[in-house]
Design a protein around this motif. Structure first.
Motif, PDB file in Angstrom:
ATOM      1  N   HIS A  28       0.835  -1.196   0.000  1.00 36.25           N
ATOM      2  CA  HIS A  28       0.000   0.000   0.000  1.00 36.25           C
ATOM      3  C   HIS A  28       0.877   1.257   0.000  1.00 36.25           C
ATOM      4  N   ARG A  29       0.257   2.363  -0.285  1.00 34.83           N
ATOM      5  CA  ARG A  29       0.954   3.649  -0.379  1.00 34.83           C
ATOM      6  C   ARG A  29       1.811   3.924   0.864  1.00 34.83           C
ATOM      7  N   SER A  30       1.251   3.647   2.042  1.00 36.28           N
ATOM      8  CA  SER A  30       1.950   3.961   3.293  1.00 36.28           C
ATOM      9  C   SER A  30       3.196   3.110   3.515  1.00 36.28           C
ATOM     10  N   GLN A  31       3.344   2.022   2.749  1.00 34.09           N
ATOM     11  CA  GLN A  31       4.488   1.128   2.917  1.00 34.09           C
ATOM     12  C   GLN A  31       5.675   1.504   2.022  1.00 34.09           C
ATOM     13  N   ILE A  32       5.508   2.560   1.248  1.00 31.29           N
ATOM     14  CA  ILE A  32       6.541   2.972   0.295  1.00 31.29           C
ATOM     15  C   ILE A  32       7.210   4.260   0.761  1.00 31.29           C
ATOM     16  N   GLN A  33       8.532   4.289   0.680  1.00 32.01           N
ATOM     17  CA  GLN A  33       9.292   5.509   0.905  1.00 32.01           C
ATOM     18  C   GLN A  33      10.096   5.826  -0.353  1.00 32.01           C
ATOM     19  N   ILE A  34      10.473   7.086  -0.490  1.00 23.23           N
ATOM     20  CA  ILE A  34      11.239   7.532  -1.650  1.00 23.23           C
ATOM     21  C   ILE A  34      12.583   8.089  -1.187  1.00 23.23           C
ATOM     22  N   ASN A  35      13.618   7.756  -1.924  1.00 21.18           N
ATOM     23  CA  ASN A  35      14.934   8.377  -1.741  1.00 21.18           C
ATOM     24  C   ASN A  35      15.257   9.054  -3.071  1.00 21.18           C
ATOM     25  N   PHE A  36      15.241  10.383  -3.076  1.00 18.14           N
ATOM     26  CA  PHE A  36      15.385  11.142  -4.320  1.00 18.14           C
ATOM     27  C   PHE A  36      16.688  11.925  -4.301  1.00 18.14           C
ATOM     28  N   SER A  37      17.500  11.767  -5.336  1.00 20.82           N
ATOM     29  CA  SER A  37      18.792  12.450  -5.386  1.00 20.82           C
ATOM     30  C   SER A  37      19.284  12.500  -6.825  1.00 20.82           C
ATOM     31  N   ASP A  38      20.051  13.539  -7.119  1.00 17.53           N
ATOM     32  CA  ASP A  38      20.677  13.637  -8.438  1.00 17.53           C
ATOM     33  C   ASP A  38      21.702  12.519  -8.640  1.00 17.53           C
ATOM     34  N   ASN A  39      22.155  11.920  -7.551  1.00 18.12           N
ATOM     35  CA  ASN A  39      23.095  10.800  -7.663  1.00 18.12           C
ATOM     36  C   ASN A  39      22.480   9.611  -8.385  1.00 18.12           C
ATOM     37  N   PHE A  40      21.144   9.564  -8.429  1.00 18.85           N
ATOM     38  CA  PHE A  40      20.444   8.464  -9.091  1.00 18.85           C
ATOM     39  C   PHE A  40      20.046   8.806 -10.524  1.00 18.85           C
ATOM     40  N   LEU A 171       7.681  22.465 -10.242  1.00 17.34           N
ATOM     41  CA  LEU A 171       8.277  22.942 -11.494  1.00 17.34           C
ATOM     42  C   LEU A 171       9.757  23.247 -11.322  1.00 17.34           C
ATOM     43  N   ALA A 172      10.191  23.347 -10.053  1.00 18.09           N
ATOM     44  CA  ALA A 172      11.599  23.639  -9.768  1.00 18.09           C
ATOM     45  C   ALA A 172      12.374  22.400  -9.353  1.00 18.09           C
ATOM     46  N   ILE A 173      11.806  21.224  -9.536  1.00 15.50           N
ATOM     47  CA  ILE A 173      12.415  20.009  -9.002  1.00 15.50           C
ATOM     48  C   ILE A 173      13.812  19.748  -9.577  1.00 15.50           C
ATOM     49  N   GLN A 174      14.048  20.163 -10.825  1.00 12.86           N
ATOM     50  CA  GLN A 174      15.346  19.907 -11.441  1.00 12.86           C
ATOM     51  C   GLN A 174      16.462  20.737 -10.816  1.00 12.86           C
ATOM     52  N   SER A 175      16.097  21.775 -10.077  1.00 11.02           N
ATOM     53  CA  SER A 175      17.117  22.607  -9.431  1.00 11.02           C
ATOM     54  C   SER A 175      17.107  22.453  -7.910  1.00 11.02           C
ATOM     55  N   TRP A 176      16.416  21.437  -7.412  1.00  7.64           N
ATOM     56  CA  TRP A 176      16.414  21.215  -5.972  1.00  7.64           C
ATOM     57  C   TRP A 176      17.828  20.947  -5.458  1.00  7.64           C
ATOM     58  N   THR A 177      18.127  21.485  -4.301  1.00  5.32           N
ATOM     59  CA  THR A 177      19.373  21.148  -3.621  1.00  5.32           C
ATOM     60  C   THR A 177      19.211  19.769  -2.970  1.00  5.32           C
ATOM     61  N   GLU A 180      16.786  19.982  -0.175  1.00  6.48           N
ATOM     62  CA  GLU A 180      15.387  19.955  -0.607  1.00  6.48           C
ATOM     63  C   GLU A 180      14.973  18.542  -1.020  1.00  6.48           C
ATOM     64  N   CYS A 181      15.892  17.807  -1.620  1.00  4.85           N
ATOM     65  CA  CYS A 181      15.598  16.432  -2.026  1.00  4.85           C
ATOM     66  C   CYS A 181      15.308  15.532  -0.836  1.00  4.85           C
ATOM     67  N   ARG A 182      15.860  15.858   0.308  1.00  6.93           N
ATOM     68  CA  ARG A 182      15.702  15.011   1.494  1.00  6.93           C
ATOM     69  C   ARG A 182      14.522  15.417   2.378  1.00  6.93           C
ATOM     70  N   LYS A 183      13.882  16.533   2.077  1.00  6.40           N
ATOM     71  CA  LYS A 183      12.770  16.983   2.917  1.00  6.40           C
ATOM     72  C   LYS A 183      11.639  15.957   2.891  1.00  6.40           C
ATOM     73  N   PRO A 184      11.150  15.536   4.062  1.00  6.82           N
ATOM     74  CA  PRO A 184      10.087  14.521   4.118  1.00  6.82           C
ATOM     75  C   PRO A 184       8.841  14.892   3.312  1.00  6.82           C
ATOM     76  N   GLU A 185       8.459  16.178   3.346  1.00  2.33           N
ATOM     77  CA  GLU A 185       7.256  16.571   2.612  1.00  2.33           C
ATOM     78  C   GLU A 185       7.451  16.445   1.103  1.00  2.33           C
ATOM     79  N   ASN A 186       8.678  16.715   0.615  1.00  4.97           N
ATOM     80  CA  ASN A 186       8.954  16.562  -0.819  1.00  4.97           C
ATOM     81  C   ASN A 186       8.965  15.091  -1.219  1.00  4.97           C
ATOM     82  N   LEU A 187       9.508  14.241  -0.359  1.00  4.20           N
ATOM     83  CA  LEU A 187       9.546  12.810  -0.650  1.00  4.20           C
ATOM     84  C   LEU A 187       8.138  12.222  -0.645  1.00  4.20           C
ATOM     85  N   ARG A 188       7.289  12.690   0.245  1.00  4.42           N
ATOM     86  CA  ARG A 188       5.886  12.234   0.253  1.00  4.42           C
ATOM     87  C   ARG A 188       5.171  12.670  -1.015  1.00  4.42           C
TER      88      ARG A 188
END
Length: 307
Positions: A28-40, A171-177, A180-188
């Motif tokens: 389910h949705r609640s069982q998924i987490q995201i790790n977002f980074s330009d390294n990927f 719309l600014a996701i490509q320039s996130w620091t 910003e990539c690690r902020k919980p609200e952005n990952l949600r």
């Protein structure tokens, strides 16, 4: 995560299933987490960019309805100590998909990635696709017959699907620091975009009201070997309407993406779960649809409508 090759019955090179056997599925949705980074994100160079652009321009001359847009790039999956599934994502583009995964040039990039980065996937776009097996109230799965103008799998039977859109998150996701990539609200927001994009694809391709479909559950992630391991997350979506009601709504032809398909086909749930399909049906299914069927048959021993 291990990736295990699986030969499908549609006559292509097959798929790889990313092994989630150590975790209870579906998720389910609640069982998924995201790790977002330009390294990927995928690695590139001037000569790669020029080659991809040439391929893209050639494809656009053949199909003037193609357009480029940013996509989430799937890197890998991990499991946290609290048994949450973590999806590692970066960014790529649709142009890079067409110029790498969907072109023989991708095989050259696999060798280049191994040589320069010790990772054959590092230079491939690998955009995360999403798709769903849509189950009606009267125990039938819906498949769309793809229009001949589409960029991939022309005329094939496919499940509703597409891509989650980074621009829908910001719309600014490509320039996130990195902060910003690690902020919980952005990952949600990224996680919710993945799940919500499945619902939106059903609405926009099939013309179903959103209140008639339940929140998607994740069956797993596959890679299409036909397209250099292009990844897609496959979901199950339950619909409160019968196949007759769904067909009536689809036939109105007023949905946002009505031109992406030229018809629908219904297949009994039991046939999908047991994979007892006529060979001509297998031959007409896309790799992603075959992968979704395999995942579904692994997840369910009876119809979810009867659980």
């Amino acid at each position: 995560m291990d990736e295990r090759a699986f030969i499908t019955q549609n006559g292509t090179e097959g798929i790889e299933i990313i092994d989630l056997a150590c975790h209870k599925i579906p998720l389910h949705r609640s069982q998924i987490q995201i790790n977002f980074s330009d390294n990927f994100s995928n690695k590139s160079d001037t000569w790669i960019e020029k080659s991809v652009k040439l391929i893209w321009d050639e494809k656009c001359q053949e199909n003037n309805r193609l357009y480029n847009k940013s996509k989430f790039r799937f890197d890998s999956i991990a499991i946290c100590n609290d048994h949450q599934i973590v999806i590692n994502l970066g960014l790529t583009t649709y142009m890079e998909l067409i110029g790498t995964n969907c072109h023989p040039f991708g095989k050259e990039l696999v060798l280049h990635g191994m040589k320069c980065f010790k990772n054959g996937r590092s230079c491939l776009a690998d955009p995360l696709g999403v798709g769903c097996l849509l189950l009606t109230a009267d125990e039938k799965f819906l498949f769309l017959k793809r229009a001949m103008w589409t960029g991939e799998d022309k005329g094939k039977l496919d499940r509703p699907g597409g891509h989650p859109e980074p621009d829908n998150v910001s719309l600014a996701i490509q320039s996130w620091t990195e902060e910003e990539c690690r902020k919980p609200e952005n990952l949600r927001r990224i996680r919710d975009e993945i799940f919500d994009s499945v619902i939106h694809e059903v609405r926009d391709e099939v013309n179903l009201p959103m209140e008639t479909i339940k929140d998607p559950v994740l069956l797993g992630v596959i890679r299409s070997l036909e397209r250099s391991g292009r990844p897609s997350a496959e979901f199950l979506v339950l619909c409160s309407l019968t196949s007759e009601e769904v067909e009536e709504l689809y036939s109105k032809n007023c949905q946002a993406e009505a031109d992406e398909s030229i018809g629908i086909v219904f297949i009994l749930e039991e046939k999908i779960r047991t994979q007892v399909l006529e060979q001509h049906v297998w031959n007409n299914l896309t790799d992603a649809a075959c992968g979704a069927i395999e995942l579904y048959s692994r997840c369910y021993s009876v119809s979810p409508n009867k659980q």
